[in-house]
Scaffold this motif. Structure first.
Motif, PDB file in Angstrom:
ATOM      1  N   ILE A  43     131.387  26.895  25.813  1.00 38.89           N
ATOM      2  CA  ILE A  43     130.019  26.399  25.829  1.00 38.89           C
ATOM      3  C   ILE A  43     129.140  27.053  24.767  1.00 38.89           C
ATOM      4  CG2 ILE A  43     129.099  28.034  27.539  1.00 38.89           C
ATOM      5  CD1 ILE A  43     127.687  25.507  28.794  1.00 38.89           C
ATOM      6  N   ASP A  44     129.517  28.285  24.303  1.00 34.09           N
ATOM      7  CA  ASP A  44     128.714  28.978  23.291  1.00 34.09           C
ATOM      8  C   ASP A  44     129.248  28.775  21.883  1.00 34.09           C
ATOM      9  OD1 ASP A  44     131.028  30.366  23.678  1.00 34.09           O
ATOM     10  OD2 ASP A  44     130.086  32.344  23.923  1.00 34.09           O
ATOM     11  N   ASP A  45     130.225  27.882  21.702  1.00 32.68           N
ATOM     12  CA  ASP A  45     130.778  27.590  20.379  1.00 32.68           C
ATOM     13  C   ASP A  45     129.729  26.861  19.550  1.00 32.68           C
ATOM     14  OD1 ASP A  45     132.196  26.392  18.166  1.00 32.68           O
ATOM     15  OD2 ASP A  45     134.067  26.795  19.255  1.00 32.68           O
ATOM     16  N   PRO A  46     129.429  27.313  18.315  1.00 32.34           N
ATOM     17  CA  PRO A  46     128.415  26.649  17.470  1.00 32.34           C
ATOM     18  C   PRO A  46     128.718  25.174  17.220  1.00 32.34           C
ATOM     19  CG  PRO A  46     129.038  28.774  16.547  1.00 32.34           C
ATOM     20  CD  PRO A  46     129.980  28.513  17.665  1.00 32.34           C
ATOM     21  N   ALA A  47     129.999  24.802  17.268  1.00 30.52           N
ATOM     22  CA  ALA A  47     130.377  23.410  17.012  1.00 30.52           C
ATOM     23  C   ALA A  47     129.828  22.460  18.075  1.00 30.52           C
ATOM     24  CB  ALA A  47     131.906  23.291  16.948  1.00 30.52           C
ATOM     25  N   VAL A  48     129.556  23.002  19.272  1.00 33.11           N
ATOM     26  CA  VAL A  48     129.043  22.172  20.366  1.00 33.11           C
ATOM     27  C   VAL A  48     127.689  21.569  20.000  1.00 33.11           C
ATOM     28  CG1 VAL A  48     128.226  22.214  22.763  1.00 33.11           C
ATOM     29  CG2 VAL A  48     130.319  23.422  22.138  1.00 33.11           C
ATOM     30  N   GLU A  49     126.900  22.315  19.221  1.00 34.48           N
ATOM     31  CA  GLU A  49     125.565  21.854  18.851  1.00 34.48           C
ATOM     32  C   GLU A  49     125.604  20.644  17.920  1.00 34.48           C
ATOM     33  OE1 GLU A  49     122.817  23.140  20.141  1.00 34.48           O
ATOM     34  OE2 GLU A  49     124.026  24.551  21.310  1.00 34.48           O
ATOM     35  N   LYS A  50     126.735  20.384  17.289  1.00 39.18           N
ATOM     36  CA  LYS A  50     126.821  19.321  16.281  1.00 39.18           C
ATOM     37  C   LYS A  50     127.309  17.988  16.854  1.00 39.18           C
ATOM     38  CE  LYS A  50     127.847  22.728  12.664  1.00 39.18           C
ATOM     39  NZ  LYS A  50     128.826  23.163  11.635  1.00 39.18           N
ATOM     40  N   VAL A  51     127.649  17.954  18.138  1.00 36.71           N
ATOM     41  CA  VAL A  51     128.209  16.728  18.700  1.00 36.71           C
ATOM     42  C   VAL A  51     127.171  15.972  19.507  1.00 36.71           C
ATOM     43  CG1 VAL A  51     130.515  17.727  18.796  1.00 36.71           C
ATOM     44  CG2 VAL A  51     129.041  17.857  20.805  1.00 36.71           C
ATOM     45  N   ARG A  52     127.388  14.661  19.655  1.00 32.05           N
ATOM     46  CA  ARG A  52     126.506  13.835  20.477  1.00 32.05           C
ATOM     47  C   ARG A  52     126.684  14.191  21.949  1.00 32.05           C
ATOM     48  NH1 ARG A  52     127.085   8.893  21.550  1.00 32.05           N
ATOM     49  NH2 ARG A  52     129.200   8.586  20.776  1.00 32.05           N
ATOM     50  N   SER A  53     125.580  14.177  22.677  1.00 33.67           N
ATOM     51  CA  SER A  53     125.669  14.476  24.101  1.00 33.67           C
ATOM     52  C   SER A  53     124.388  14.059  24.800  1.00 33.67           C
ATOM     53  CB  SER A  53     125.883  15.976  24.323  1.00 33.67           C
ATOM     54  OG  SER A  53     125.774  16.307  25.690  1.00 33.67           O
ATOM     55  N   ARG A  54     124.524  13.606  26.048  1.00 38.10           N
ATOM     56  CA  ARG A  54     123.354  13.316  26.869  1.00 38.10           C
ATOM     57  C   ARG A  54     123.184  14.403  27.926  1.00 38.10           C
ATOM     58  NH1 ARG A  54     125.337   7.943  26.759  1.00 38.10           N
ATOM     59  NH2 ARG A  54     125.880   7.986  28.974  1.00 38.10           N
ATOM     60  N   GLY A  55     123.832  15.552  27.688  1.00 37.62           N
ATOM     61  CA  GLY A  55     123.683  16.688  28.587  1.00 37.62           C
ATOM     62  C   GLY A  55     124.857  16.852  29.527  1.00 37.62           C
ATOM     63  N   LEU A  56     125.001  18.061  30.051  1.00 36.58           N
ATOM     64  CA  LEU A  56     126.084  18.383  30.974  1.00 36.58           C
ATOM     65  C   LEU A  56     125.593  18.285  32.415  1.00 36.58           C
ATOM     66  CD1 LEU A  56     127.510  21.546  29.179  1.00 36.58           C
ATOM     67  CD2 LEU A  56     128.704  19.367  29.449  1.00 36.58           C
ATOM     68  N   PRO A  57     126.468  17.918  33.357  1.00 34.94           N
ATOM     69  CA  PRO A  57     126.071  17.922  34.765  1.00 34.94           C
ATOM     70  C   PRO A  57     125.801  19.347  35.236  1.00 34.94           C
ATOM     71  CG  PRO A  57     128.441  17.514  34.535  1.00 34.94           C
ATOM     72  CD  PRO A  57     127.848  17.453  33.157  1.00 34.94           C
ATOM     73  N   GLU A  58     124.950  19.472  36.258  1.00 30.79           N
ATOM     74  CA  GLU A  58     124.545  20.791  36.723  1.00 30.79           C
ATOM     75  C   GLU A  58     125.716  21.629  37.228  1.00 30.79           C
ATOM     76  OE1 GLU A  58     121.454  20.411  39.581  1.00 30.79           O
ATOM     77  OE2 GLU A  58     120.026  19.497  38.191  1.00 30.79           O
ATOM     78  N   ASP A  59     126.732  20.962  37.793  1.00 27.06           N
ATOM     79  CA  ASP A  59     127.859  21.713  38.353  1.00 27.06           C
ATOM     80  C   ASP A  59     129.054  21.787  37.388  1.00 27.06           C
ATOM     81  OD1 ASP A  59     128.531  19.062  38.455  1.00 27.06           O
ATOM     82  OD2 ASP A  59     129.408  19.126  40.471  1.00 27.06           O
ATOM     83  N   HIS A  60     128.765  21.608  36.087  1.00 28.52           N
ATOM     84  CA  HIS A  60     129.857  21.672  35.116  1.00 28.52           C
ATOM     85  C   HIS A  60     130.508  23.060  35.128  1.00 28.52           C
ATOM     86  CE1 HIS A  60     132.155  21.167  31.419  1.00 28.52           C
ATOM     87  NE2 HIS A  60     131.703  22.362  31.050  1.00 28.52           N
ATOM     88  N   ALA A  61     131.834  23.062  35.011  1.00 27.83           N
ATOM     89  CA  ALA A  61     132.572  24.329  34.959  1.00 27.83           C
ATOM     90  C   ALA A  61     133.666  24.228  33.902  1.00 27.83           C
ATOM     91  CB  ALA A  61     133.198  24.628  36.323  1.00 27.83           C
ATOM     92  N   GLY A  62     133.941  25.333  33.215  1.00 35.24           N
ATOM     93  CA  GLY A  62     135.036  25.358  32.252  1.00 35.24           C
ATOM     94  C   GLY A  62     134.598  24.990  30.843  1.00 35.24           C
TER      95      GLY A  62
END
Length: 412
Positions: A174-193
């Motif tokens: 989740i803290d990988d800088p590459a995550v910031e570059k992808v499209r997303s409408r957000g993660l669910p509150e109970d996301h794990a892993g």
């Protein structure tokens, strides 16, 4: 943790272990009625059955020979709803309903491709999407899409399919800088892993939990059916991907052959033939209405010219409407005569009119309504409405005749 179905979307069968099995209930709708099924939620060590998420419906399949009716996600786990219990620690063989799964893979990957190119070409962002049973819909953040844009978009997505573009899955922290570059409408509150990224090479990288094809060529083809007006200045883009296009073509051809047989014309002339039929039907309806009106006048005149007529007139016809009945009632002197008219199926639903002196009509109207199991109202010597059943029409007629005889004897 990613499930086995997310690590290998093409795996159809899998052996795993039952972790837990607890009593549960499943609320579902069957033939428009809501039902609650009693069963069990089974948690497995791992699963090839995808739990609902990311706009994609859940998989169906089997655990052993027990059908899985629903799969939902609860934090890092998938819960499989089944009707029969399974033993904790039991080794089980899990099998996915592959036709349903592959259809979902085609529609979901197709949505990613359409969404990416609609944004790249026209700047239209996707705000939501729905994977329907027969067709899928993408909600675009634009009040309209021009026909030329729709055609260009369809050509572009199918060109990418023909180019055999690879689709890969990345798992990032989740803290990988590459995550910031992808499209997303957000993660669910109970996301794990880890964060799961679906990468269509050179086209799109999108955060997604769903199952996808490994190459755009597996989509076969995409057909954009058109657009509909969405909510709040948005547009719904309707599409089919893969096998759904083939089924749509097959169904359309079957319909076309049926129309050729019925209309006795070629496919290119169907619209013109139907237009002619509609105009003919309207003309026939107009002629029929004129004849009904003339018939209503004649029926009333025949009654008035009958020297043996009494103070009660009753008539039922299968064909007719409120206007037909009211013409008859207007032509007959209802100040002296009680008139009971009905139209419709003899023992089915229909319409009725009770007309005559205001006193008897006001008195008998509610009783007529009750016997015919109908709805209606009356005023100024006329009571009319809808009857749920005309099966007891004879009973109403006898009641009104008796009332008229009683009234006549009182007057004498």
């Amino acid at each position: 943790m990613a499930f086995q179905c997310q690590r290998d979307c093409y795996m159809k069968e899998f052996v795993t272990t039952v972790v837990s099995c607890c009593p549960a209930e499943l609320k579902q709708e069957v033939n428009g009625k809501k039902e609650t099924l009693k069963g069990f939620n089974v948690k497995l060590q791992d699963t090839v059955l995808f739990p609902e998420g990311g706009g994609q419906p859940d998989d169906h399949g089997l655990i052993g020979d027990v059908p899985v009716l629903r799969v939902t996600r609860q934090g890092p786990d998938a819960l499989h709803f089944v009707s029969s219990p399974l033993d904790e620690g039991q080794e089980v063989h899990v099998k996915v309903d592959w036709e349903r799964r592959f259809d979902h893979m085609q529609q979901h990957s197709g949505q990613h491709l359409i969404t990416a190119l609609a944004d790249t070409f026209f700047g239209y962002k996707t705000t939501s999407w729905e994977l329907g049973r027969q067709r899928s819909t993408i909600e675009l953040d634009t009040p309209s899409v021009k026909p030329g844009q729709l055609q260009a978009l369809e050509e572009a997505v199918n060109e990418k399919i023909r180019a055999h573009v690879p689709v890969t899955v990345q798992l990032l922290s989740i803290d990988d800088p590459a995550v910031e570059k992808v499209r997303s409408r957000g993660l669910p509150e109970d996301h794990a892993g880890p964060i799961r990224i679906i990468d269509i090479e050179g086209i799109d990288a999108n955060m997604c939990c769903g199952t996808h094809v490994s190459n755009l060529s597996h989509l076969q083809v995409i057909k954009l059916l058109g657009t509909e007006k969405g909510k709040k200045n948005k547009t719904n883009l309707i599409f089919l991907a893969g096998n759904r296009v083939l089924k749509y073509a097959e169904k359309s051809y079957s319909t076309e052959r049926s129309l050729v047989s019925l209309l006795k014309t070629g496919p290119d002339e169907h619209v013109e033939a139907v237009d002619k039929l509609q105009k003919s039907v309207k003309l026939l309806q107009k002629t029929n209405l004129t004849l009904l009106r003339d018939m209503a006048v004649l029926i009333a005149q025949n009654f008035k010219n009958d020297p043996q007529r009494g103070n009660f007139f009753s008539l039922h016809k299968k064909e007719g409407d409120n206007e037909f009945m009211n013409i008859i009632a207007n032509e007959i002197n209802t100040e002296e005569t009680l008139v009971f008219l009905t139209v419709g199926e003899e023992k089915g639903p229909g319409l009725f009119v009770l007309a005559g002196p205001s006193g008897p009509v006001a008195e008998m109207g509610p009783r007529v309504l009750e016997i015919l199991q109908g709805k209606g109202a009356g005023k100024n010597g006329r009571y009319q409405g809808k009857a749920n059943s005309l099966a007891r029409r004879g009973e109403v007629e006898a009641l009104l005749q008796q009332h008229c005889k009683h009234r006549t004897s009182e007057e004498e």
